[in-house]
Design a protein around this motif. Structure first.
Motif, PDB file in Angstrom:
ATOM      1  N   ASP A 114      -8.328 -15.649  28.449  1.00  0.00           N
ATOM      2  CA  ASP A 114      -8.774 -16.671  27.564  1.00  0.00           C
ATOM      3  C   ASP A 114      -7.783 -17.889  27.441  1.00  0.00           C
ATOM      4  O   ASP A 114      -8.279 -19.071  27.499  1.00  0.00           O
ATOM      5  N   GLY A 131     -12.781 -20.307  21.427  1.00  0.00           N
ATOM      6  CA  GLY A 131     -11.485 -19.918  22.321  1.00  0.00           C
ATOM      7  C   GLY A 131     -11.264 -18.557  22.079  1.00  0.00           C
ATOM      8  O   GLY A 131     -10.233 -18.079  22.676  1.00  0.00           O
ATOM      9  N   VAL A 132     -11.852 -17.799  21.232  1.00  0.00           N
ATOM     10  CA  VAL A 132     -11.480 -16.360  20.954  1.00  0.00           C
ATOM     11  C   VAL A 132     -12.869 -15.278  21.239  1.00  0.00           C
ATOM     12  O   VAL A 132     -13.282 -14.818  20.282  1.00  0.00           O
ATOM     13  N   GLY A 133     -13.358 -15.318  22.293  1.00  0.00           N
ATOM     14  CA  GLY A 133     -12.838 -16.200  23.607  1.00  0.00           C
ATOM     15  C   GLY A 133     -13.547 -17.352  23.670  1.00  0.00           C
ATOM     16  O   GLY A 133     -14.479 -17.612  22.884  1.00  0.00           O
ATOM     17  N   PRO A 134     -13.674 -18.188  24.734  1.00  0.00           N
ATOM     18  CA  PRO A 134     -14.136 -19.318  25.052  1.00  0.00           C
ATOM     19  C   PRO A 134     -15.929 -19.252  24.958  1.00  0.00           C
ATOM     20  O   PRO A 134     -16.532 -20.004  24.327  1.00  0.00           O
ATOM     21  N   TYR A 135     -16.215 -18.297  25.599  1.00  0.00           N
ATOM     22  CA  TYR A 135     -17.652 -17.704  25.785  1.00  0.00           C
ATOM     23  C   TYR A 135     -18.238 -17.541  24.259  1.00  0.00           C
ATOM     24  O   TYR A 135     -19.340 -17.518  23.981  1.00  0.00           O
ATOM     25  N   VAL A 171     -11.369 -27.538  24.239  1.00  0.00           N
ATOM     26  CA  VAL A 171     -12.653 -28.401  24.209  1.00  0.00           C
ATOM     27  C   VAL A 171     -12.932 -28.385  22.637  1.00  0.00           C
ATOM     28  O   VAL A 171     -13.058 -27.551  21.997  1.00  0.00           O
ATOM     29  N   HIS A 214     -28.168 -22.225  16.697  1.00  0.00           N
ATOM     30  CA  HIS A 214     -29.304 -22.958  16.785  1.00  0.00           C
ATOM     31  C   HIS A 214     -30.640 -22.181  16.996  1.00  0.00           C
ATOM     32  O   HIS A 214     -31.668 -22.557  16.738  1.00  0.00           O
ATOM     33  N   LEU A 231     -19.282 -20.196  22.251  1.00  0.00           N
ATOM     34  CA  LEU A 231     -20.439 -20.602  22.464  1.00  0.00           C
ATOM     35  C   LEU A 231     -21.669 -20.140  22.198  1.00  0.00           C
ATOM     36  O   LEU A 231     -22.630 -20.487  21.813  1.00  0.00           O
ATOM     37  N   ALA A 260     -22.470 -20.665  18.450  1.00  0.00           N
ATOM     38  CA  ALA A 260     -23.048 -21.962  18.525  1.00  0.00           C
ATOM     39  C   ALA A 260     -24.600 -21.837  18.843  1.00  0.00           C
ATOM     40  O   ALA A 260     -25.505 -22.409  18.172  1.00  0.00           O
ATOM     41  N   LYS A 261     -24.927 -21.042  20.021  1.00  0.00           N
ATOM     42  CA  LYS A 261     -26.110 -20.831  20.401  1.00  0.00           C
ATOM     43  C   LYS A 261     -27.011 -19.986  19.582  1.00  0.00           C
ATOM     44  O   LYS A 261     -28.083 -20.274  19.218  1.00  0.00           O
ATOM     45  N   LEU A 295     -17.043 -27.395  16.897  1.00  0.00           N
ATOM     46  CA  LEU A 295     -16.783 -26.418  17.412  1.00  0.00           C
ATOM     47  C   LEU A 295     -15.217 -26.548  18.073  1.00  0.00           C
ATOM     48  O   LEU A 295     -15.159 -27.588  19.013  1.00  0.00           O
ATOM     49  N   ILE A 296     -14.404 -25.995  17.886  1.00  0.00           N
ATOM     50  CA  ILE A 296     -12.929 -26.464  18.541  1.00  0.00           C
ATOM     51  C   ILE A 296     -12.330 -25.182  19.388  1.00  0.00           C
ATOM     52  O   ILE A 296     -12.184 -24.111  18.723  1.00  0.00           O
ATOM     53  N   SER A 297     -12.225 -25.214  20.821  1.00  0.00           N
ATOM     54  CA  SER A 297     -11.662 -24.013  21.486  1.00  0.00           C
ATOM     55  C   SER A 297     -10.530 -24.480  22.124  1.00  0.00           C
ATOM     56  O   SER A 297     -10.270 -25.244  22.846  1.00  0.00           O
TER      57      SER A 297
END
Lengths: 257, 257
Positions: free
Chosen positions: A36, B14-18, A42, B28, B21, B24-25, B44-46
């Motif tokens: 990580d 970032g905890v973790g990066p994926y 980002v 939606h 996401l 967020a997905k 979102l801040i990573s």
């Protein structure tokens, strides 16, 4: 912790919401990282409610220029310290919208650098496919009419070809159609949509295209291949991801291929 | 444009990066929307480089409490106007970390509301699976040792069961192993990892579990089913997504199921 690691990449999300996430994913995928903590920083802001449809604006069906709302998102990203920003939407790069974005960024005194996705596609082709001189453009009819890719790629001495009217209507429908288009059915994609793109790629190849640009953020959801037949398939979101990594930390950019 | 639509959801990425996401997905995916403009606003801040591994900290192998870095991300999100925040990491909700986060949020005068993912799993079970009284917990050994789910779910009168030591080691390995674990191979997931989770779920079912919590953000990448046999499978990131939508605009929350 060195200063390179502190650089923050900004993403204008919401154009559309899934395209923003796709760009973020492609940044992480193309970063050399095994934990990580190795990943680049980002920030993504997705405020699609404020950003009018880009194609409808260009076609004159919507009055408000979405460039103003996009610039507001960039202003927020700038405020939290991003050093570079990308917009994962092909149509937003049409001069009528993009010029408003850069003008507003100046007025807001934004310090971050805005990367131009279409230019990055040109640079990517120039770097990785230097011999290619003829590419096909798959896009919505809106993007096609803005002449975005032809005007950019001619600077790289690359000739562009587009589908004939009948095929372009089919391609546009494979994106927008409520019964089978990728915007309505992305997971999984309908066979009819994928087959339309495959047919268009095949026709491009017969017409001498050595590469095809998947010039709408929805198309790579249906076509994930890097090559079909002798045609290389170019994903602009992937090109933008690589450009953003290069801007903040080129040593972390995974080699292409 | 009404005030509800202007509410912004914050994600600690970032905890973790994926995982960021993925949250967020799922926001939606679970929003009632048919155009880009219908979607909720998300920031979102990573910044994973600043956030030490949560499990290593709890096991005493890392000194810095990651709660401080997580609170810094929330401070940035608060600054751009989020009204509610979620952290898509099970381990970050252990009191030793979570208490530091809330304490720092107070010191920073953050106005946004922090939603507690583990509590939301309890509320979700209580709302949609009211009769369920016994659930299995699939997680890393680190999360298991913090007793996070048992202590939360007992407030909802739900009994939790965990794998025996041998099975727990296998589950932990199916997440972390460099040769076949989901952290190293998520796309596609290795058969061995998926089979380990399936076996653990089967054993839970034999022991009387009516549901199993996929209590590590990597596990749903290998197990996407909502039910296996008679066991309902609960994805905490999905529960958190629903809670965040509910906080900003409950009318846009897609019915469950």
């Amino acid at each position: 912790m060195n200063s390179i690691e502190e650089k923050l990449i900004g993403i204008v999300g919401g154009v559309g919401p899934y395209a923003g996430l796709d760009l973020a994913k492609k940044i992480h995928d193309q970063t050399i990282a095994s934990t990580d903590q190795d990943h680049l920083s980002v920030a993504l802001i997705s405020e699609s409610v404020f950003i009018k449809d880009r194609t409808l604006f260009l076609l004159g069906e919507v009055k408000d220029n979405p460039g103003y709302a996009i610039a507001n998102v960039i202003k927020k990203l700038d405020k939290i310290g991003v050093t570079v920003v990308g917009i994962p939407c092909n149509t937003a790069h049409s001069p009528k919208i993009f010029d408003v974005i850069t003008q507003r960024m100046n007025e807001h005194d934004c310090r971050c650098k805005l990367v131009h996705m279409i230019d990055e596609v040109g640079k990517f082709l120039n770097q990785h496919f230097k011999t290619i001189k003829k590419v096909g453009i798959l896009s919505t009819t809106g993007t096609l009419k803005t002449n975005l890719y032809p005007s950019c790629l001619q600077r790289f001495d690359i000739q562009t070809i587009t589908p004939d009217t009948h095929m372009q209507n089919e391609v546009h429908d494979a994106i927008y159609n409520q019964e089978y288009g990728v915007k309505a059915f992305s997971n999984p994609v309908k066979k009819k949509a994928r087959n339309t793109f495959l047919e268009a790629i095949s026709v491009f190849e017969q017409r001498g295209a050595e590469a095809v640009i998947l010039g709408c953020t929805e198309i790579p959801l249906a076509i994930s291949e890097k090559q079909i037949g002798n045609c290389h398939l170019i994903d602009p979101t992937g090109c933008l991801a690589r450009a953003l990594i290069r801007e903040v930390n080129p040593q972390k950019l995974r080699p292409y291929g």
